[in-house]
Scaffold this motif. Structure first.
Motif: not given
Ligand code: TXA
Ligand code: MG
Length: 325
Positions: A59, A173, A214
């Protein structure tokens, strides 16, 4: 328990010494740490009990800072960024070496987002590093949309939660990247796909699962309450489980059920507004999960607009225990 307050300087001070802080965003609360400090990032995984193959979102406060972390932003994704940031949109972009591998679970893309919340925007602007922040819930549980939700579940493990009130969007998001030259949605979320398509044309939606490299973190079991969560036609479910003598709570879109006690039912939006339903969803799931009943009965929302993202979360909550990944 954590201290809850609105002191940005305090949140900043904790983050600068490698501690984690709960932060509000317009989607859900995040569990934030210095994304460039591998020790802070490791703490995020351990506090959340999150498997290390599930990467985090980085972020930051404005577009000008993003070039430090990514090699390029493909044209269509630039258009989305300009139109929808700050907002409930996460972009998958080719990462630069400065982003620790721990953040991306070794992938060569990094997920980036500019969140839209006044306190967190100010905090990010004041920091000289970006924040890695997954939703601030234990892995697999419902995402938090109020500071008290974060405190209930992670309060003993972090020093401070920045209180920004109830999240305005209420769903995580929408995650978007490119597959070749195709704009691809990897997670349905708070930014409706039709809005994305109005900017860049037709997109493809990739069903996410743990077998999809992914989006390795998008497991079926995400967003689960601790009680069995059953989806279907509520009239039928209510009569079936009543006749079995089971105790249950009811989650509906807009209808009330006179045969169910008021205390055991929640309407996500009496006016039938899907944005309002999204905003109320996770808090409602938590409230019903805390009632003294053995299961939760729910219906799906109309499969349009944000209803699709809400239904995605409801279906994940309903995955039976034995099938959870
Ligand atoms: O609204 C949101 O996105 C919230 C707020 C706090 O910003 N964050 C959120 O983060 O939902 P989290 O960690 O719960 O979910 C993030 C998702 C995970 O399922 C992860 O697999 C995916 O994003 N992700 C992150 N980096 C990635 C990447 N390089 N390639 C594919 N998926 C990715
Ligand atoms: Mg999450």
């Amino acid at each position: 328990m954590a201290e809850i307050g609105r002191d940005i300087a305090k949140a900043k001070a904790y983050l600068e010494i490698g501690n984690l802080v709960g932060i509000p965003t317009e989607t859900v609360y995040g569990l934030a740490g210095n994304a460039l400090d591998p020790d802070a990032v490791a703490k995020i995984f351990s506090v959340k009990n999150r498997p290390s193959f599930d990467p985090l979102i980085l972020h930051t406060s404005d577009m000008s800072r993003i070039a430090q972390f990514v090699k390029e932003i493909p044209g269509p994704l630039q258009r989305l960024a300009k139109r929808f940031w700050p907002g409930p949109l996460t972009l998958l972009l080719p990462k630069k070496d400065i982003v620790p591998d721990l953040v991306t679970s070794g992938l060569d893309t990094v997920a980036v987002r500019i969140p839209d919340h006044p306190l967190t925007k100010e905090l990010l602007g004041a920091l000289d590093f970006p924040l890695a922040a997954p939703s601030a819930n234990p892995f697999g549980y419902i995402s938090p949309t109020q500071a008290s939700h974060v405190n209930d579940q992670l309060g003993t493990k972090i020093p401070y939660i920045l209180d920004g009130g109830s999240c305005q969007v209420g769903l995580e998001s929408t995650i978007v990247g490119m597959e070749g030259d195709k704009v691809t949605v990897y997670r349905l979320g708070g930014l409706d796909i039709s809005k994305i398509e109005s900017e860049v044309g037709k997109v493809q939606v990739v069903a996410h699962s743990s077998s999809n490299p992914k989006s390795p973190g998008m497991l079926k079991s995400h967003y689960s309450p601790s009680k069995p969560f059953i989806i279907g036609d509520l009239d039928l479910l209510i009569s079936e489980y009543s006749s079995k003598g089971e105790s249950f709570a009811v989650l509906s879109f807009r209808r009330c059920f006179p045969q169910v006690s008021e205390h055991l039912q929640i309407q996500l939006s009496k006016a039938g507004d899907l944005a309002e339903a999204a905003k109320n969803l996770f808090a409602a799931m938590r409230t019903l999960d805390s009632r003294d009943v053995s299961l939760i009965l729910s219906e799906l929302m109309p499969e349009v607009g944000l209803g699709k993202a809400i239904n995605d979360r409801l279906k994940r909550a309903a995955v039976p225990e034995e099938e959870k990944e």
